[in-house]
Design an enzyme around this catalytic site. Structure first.
Site, PDB file in Angstrom:
ATOM      1  N   PHE A 156     -87.720-125.694  -6.390  1.00 31.05           N
ATOM      2  CA  PHE A 156     -88.069-126.859  -5.332  1.00 31.05           C
ATOM      3  C   PHE A 156     -89.723-127.107  -5.131  1.00 31.05           C
ATOM      4  CE2 PHE A 156     -87.934-123.686  -2.051  1.00 31.05           C
ATOM      5  CZ  PHE A 156     -88.856-124.302  -0.805  1.00 31.05           C
ATOM      6  N   LYS A 157     -90.239-125.871  -5.290  1.00 33.00           N
ATOM      7  CA  LYS A 157     -91.573-125.931  -5.066  1.00 33.00           C
ATOM      8  C   LYS A 157     -92.494-126.772  -5.802  1.00 33.00           C
ATOM      9  CE  LYS A 157     -90.958-122.531  -2.083  1.00 33.00           C
ATOM     10  NZ  LYS A 157     -91.592-121.207  -2.091  1.00 33.00           N
ATOM     11  N   ASP A 158     -91.953-127.108  -6.978  1.00 27.89           N
ATOM     12  CA  ASP A 158     -92.462-128.173  -7.963  1.00 27.89           C
ATOM     13  C   ASP A 158     -92.678-129.390  -7.467  1.00 27.89           C
ATOM     14  OD1 ASP A 158     -92.739-126.399 -10.239  1.00 27.89           O
ATOM     15  OD2 ASP A 158     -90.768-126.616 -10.854  1.00 27.89           O
ATOM     16  N   THR A 217     -93.213-120.030  -5.278  1.00 29.33           N
ATOM     17  CA  THR A 217     -94.522-120.704  -4.847  1.00 29.33           C
ATOM     18  C   THR A 217     -95.666-120.415  -5.914  1.00 29.33           C
ATOM     19  OG1 THR A 217     -94.363-121.048  -2.543  1.00 29.33           O
ATOM     20  CG2 THR A 217     -96.658-120.868  -3.111  1.00 29.33           C
TER      21      THR A 217
END
Length: 486
Positions: free
Chosen positions: A123-125, A156
């Site tokens: 999800f960091k993308d 991250t």
């Protein structure tokens, strides 16, 4: 839109001025002087927008000093099917964050919002790809250069490095805890051979890495001379970018603005769920925000008891959901600022106590630091904890019932979400990564390997480039100073 520090002793600045930095000069975190509000009419208009257009509408409320045409172009450059190419096929193809119903029973509905379709499968993308484009845009306008210094517990780092690799005028120095990430996560970062990427494996835990990032951020002379910026979750632009998918999840799960939804968020550093808190403060009809922790349960303990007690490195567990192996939640200060009605002097005192005494107590009991614990319910927060055995059981259950494989962190979220489901209010679990990133535990749970997207088949076998260092700020500073020939 102006931004102020949670600790109150920094001059107000605009979005572009805080974009490249992390901590405010007084050691606090930046927040808007006031949260922008979203009207019901706007929510109606946003229901049919593409993800890129929705991102533009949310971002323009915060980045008021960036020309709208430029901001729209940046959003459309970032949120494309080519960048988020790992989306499911069929009717979800081309969607950036597809929402799917996992289970329905007794009037309750559990949904998964897929946030791991980007280049590093996490999800960091969702935020980091935008941050890379924003950094490049801002640096080019000012003919400037930047050395990014960050810390990661797993996702991250790779998201930042893939977003910044090859970007003009940018170098990345990323700290990670040595031998405490999954083999896949480690390979994603350390296999990058780009000359502007530097990986430093720290002999310690994530909190040691995070403490060094804060120490460098507080060394204003070094930070200025080496042109240091940050991409960790304390970076305000990252948090704002994450706000967008809460709006998308809500709008996808409802048909009218009278409806509410709840979100369960696997949480360690409080960045992801902090974005949900901000969306709720903007007026998004969120009922509950449920923080799901692993064995490192500092956040669950606070939301259950009102006591915030950080753990020492020796007390931090190395778990099978390693991206949440965090015992000092760096974004938590933003929520405490709101909980205390913006009393920046009190925030400063409480977080000074975190550094000197290891935490604070808001229960109102004799000897405590305040009595705000009862106010937490107004903000919709609840919490729960998941262990390794819970993760294995949840992964097996979801696979057997629905033929869906989830990663270890998402399993923590599903386990805790099931404890808070109520009829009539959809519960959305934010997926955090694809299961291939944690294959060791998937194999333990299911007796087989997780499916891998094309291009990641043999990533662990690629040559790796990294430096091993002690948890020594002076040594890391010397390394940065010696490798910043931008």
């Amino acid at each position: 839109m102006h931004y102020v520090s949670t600790r109150g002793h920094a001059a107000a600045q605009n979005f572009s001025e805080i974009l490249l930095g992390g901590l405010a000069p007084d050691g606090g975190l930046y927040l808007p002087a006031e949260y922008p509000q979203v009207t019901s009419a706007e929510l109606d208009q946003w229901r049919t927008l593409s993800y890129a257009d929705l991102a533009f509408e949310v971002l323009k409320k915060f980045a008021t000093d960036v020309p709208e045409a430029d901001l729209r172009e940046l959003a459309h450059k970032t949120y494309t099917a080519d960048v988020y190419r790992n989306a499911r096929t069929g009717e979800d193809a081309g969607q950036i964050t597809p929402l799917s119903v996992l289970e329905e029973k007794d009037g309750s509905k559990l949904l998964l919002q897929a946030l791991s379709n980007g280049p590093t499968l996490a999800f960091k993308d969702m935020a980091m790809q935008l941050l890379g484009n924003l950094f490049e845009y801002t640096l080019a306008k000012n003919d400037a250069k930047l050395n990014i210094f960050g810390a990661t517990s797993g996702d991250t780092g790779s998201a930042a490095e893939y977003a910044m690799r090859g970007k003009k005028g940018i170098r990345v120095f990323m700290l990670s805890p040595h031998k405490k990430m999954s083999a896949f996560q480690t390979a994603q970062m350390f296999s990058l051979q780009d000359p502007n990427i530097f990986n430093i494996a720290v002999e310690g835990v994530f909190d040691d890495c995070q403490d060094m990032v804060k120490a460098v951020s507080n060394d204003h002379a070094f930070k200025a001379s080496q042109k240091i910026g940050t991409v960790n979750s304390i970076n305000w632009a990252r948090v704002v970018a994450q706000v967008v998918y809460y709006f998308r999840g809500y709008l996808s799960a409802t048909t009218s603005n009278e409806q509410k939804v709840s979100f369960t968020v696997p949480s360690g550093n409080f960045g992801n769920i902090c974005a949900g808190h901000i969306a709720r403060m903007m007026g998004l009809p969120i009922d509950k925000l449920v923080a799901a922790t692993n064995e490192n349960d500092v956040l669950d303990e606070f939301f259950r008891t009102g006591i915030y007690r950080v753990r020492k490195s020796a007390e931090t567990y190395h778990t099978s959901s390693p991206s949440m192996d965090i015992s000092k939640a760096s974004n938590f200060e933003r929520f405490i600022h709101d909980l205390l009605d913006g009393d920046s002097e009190r925030v400063r005192a409480l977080f000074h106590k975190v550094e000197t005494a290891g935490g604070f107590n808001l229960t109102g009991d004799p000897g405590s630091d305040g009595d705000e614990f009862t106010k937490i319910a107004r903000f919709g927060f609840q919490s729960g904890k998941s262990t390794h055995q819970d993760r294995l059981a949840t992964i097996r259950d979801i696979q057997q019932r629905y033929n869906v494989t989830i990663d270890t962190h998402t399993a923590d979220g599903v386990k805790v979400a099931r404890e808070y489901m109520v009829p009539g209010v959809p519960m959305i679990v934010l997926e955090t990564a694809l299961p291939a990133k944690f294959n060791e535990t998937i194999r333990e749970a299911l007796g087989r390997d997780a499916q891998r997207p094309a291009g990641f088949e043999n990533i662990e076998a690629l040559p790796q480039r990294f430096e091993v260092m002690a948890a020594d700020v002076a040594q890391v500073k010397r390394f940065i100073a010696g490798h910043t020939g931008l």
